[in-house]
Scaffold this motif. Sequence first.
Motif, PDB file in Angstrom:
ATOM      1  N   ARG A   1       0.832  -1.205   0.000  1.00 39.66           N
ATOM      2  CA  ARG A   1       0.000   0.000   0.000  1.00 39.66           C
ATOM      3  C   ARG A   1       0.866   1.255   0.000  1.00 39.66           C
ATOM      4  O   ARG A   1       0.545   2.244  -0.678  1.00 39.66           O
ATOM      5  CB  ARG A   1      -0.928   0.002   1.211  1.00 39.66           C
TER       6      ARG A   1
ATOM      7  N   ALA B   1      -3.388   0.728  -5.578  1.00 42.88           N
ATOM      8  CA  ALA B   1      -3.657   1.078  -4.186  1.00 42.88           C
ATOM      9  C   ALA B   1      -4.904   0.365  -3.671  1.00 42.88           C
ATOM     10  O   ALA B   1      -4.941  -0.117  -2.529  1.00 42.88           O
ATOM     11  CB  ALA B   1      -3.821   2.585  -4.055  1.00 42.88           C
TER      12      ALA B   1
ATOM     13  N   GLU C   1       0.912   4.246  -2.726  1.00 39.43           N
ATOM     14  CA  GLU C   1       0.777   5.670  -2.422  1.00 39.43           C
ATOM     15  C   GLU C   1       1.872   6.479  -3.110  1.00 39.43           C
ATOM     16  O   GLU C   1       1.626   7.594  -3.566  1.00 39.43           O
ATOM     17  CB  GLU C   1       0.835   5.883  -0.906  1.00 39.43           C
TER      18      GLU C   1
END
Length: 409
Positions: A108, A248, A112
């Motif tokens: 994740r 994501a 980002e």
Amino acid sequence: MRLIVLAPLLAAIPGVALAEPLTFDAALLRAAREAPSLKASTSGVDAARSSAVAAGRLPDPTINIGIDNFPVSGPPAFTFQGDSMTMARIGIEQPFPNPAKRRAQRDRAQAEIGIAEAGAAVEAQNVRLETALAWVDLFYAKRRLAQLQVLDQSLGELQATVSARLASGSARPSAALEPDQLRAAVNDRRSELAADVAKAQARLARFTGDPEVDVSGDPPILEVDRAKLVAGLASLPSLQALDASVVAADAETELARADKRPDWRVSTSYGRRDPAYGDMVSVGVSIDLPLFSRRRQDPKIAASASEAERARLLRTAGERELVAALDGDLADHVMHHQRLMNARNTLVPLAKRRAELDMASYAAGKLDLGSALLSTLALAEAEDDALSREADVARDAIRINFTYGEMRP
């Protein structure tokens, strides 16, 4: 065609006379260095990269300090005497999230970073496009303004002819007012174009950081190749941003699934008792039990999966929207090019020929001055319209290539 603007005309436009001329490429380079929004995007990327360093790491350990087995009843109540169980304790506990959760956290964090980088690329593309359009708008606004100066000069020559005819008695007295009336109409047009120059200059200054920016050189000559543009759509920053959103969303789904796997913690403590008794050491392991996943973890997993599917559908919709927008821009480009050719090959030559014939008729005394001046004004308007159409073609080529093509950061 180089732009030539006389000093009095420049002086009438605030900030132009002292501006630093920038070529088209130099303006793009200046904007890439000076645009605050690009610096803000870079800071966002740096922030995402810094956050990724901590992703997936073990949580900080916890220290525990306390007193165990302190008596509150009986003879030794509220004392440290006569009780073998009371002890001062100090311990430490270390959580260990399951490996799937830590891996999903790292994924994740990388997603980002991808979102931040894609956002920075989109902003860089927007800055380049808006800078290029502002440069072209300023260039053509100044060319159209200079064209009115030429009309002013011809009106001055016509005024001298009218004055001579008035002196000889071959013209009616009201004819002296007609050049001034036409000049007043030209002044109105000049005011509009001066405002266009100021607005384009303000837009260009927004990105270059120079409040007195000016242009030099000619706009680039850009070709439009639909097949090449369509082939490169997948690499556009806007689609890359949607791709990063899909990654994501997938990482969030994996993180939600990882909650179904138990986390565990290891703890140890040291207990200090009365010197008459021995000290104690404790070691323990605790494990989470996700036994009720149907009402806890599973709904979160389903929600994350739906968000991931939504991100994929938005990516598909975004690509279709780009293809449709490209076809629409190409249609406008073809239309604007045809209009430009019509102006150059038909409208301007006809207006010029009519103005010449009417002025010749006026010189021969076969036409009144007002009609001759209207033909002159029609020629000026036709030439101004041709420049406006040329600007439309240049704007289309820049917008298409900078939005869909290789001329992007």
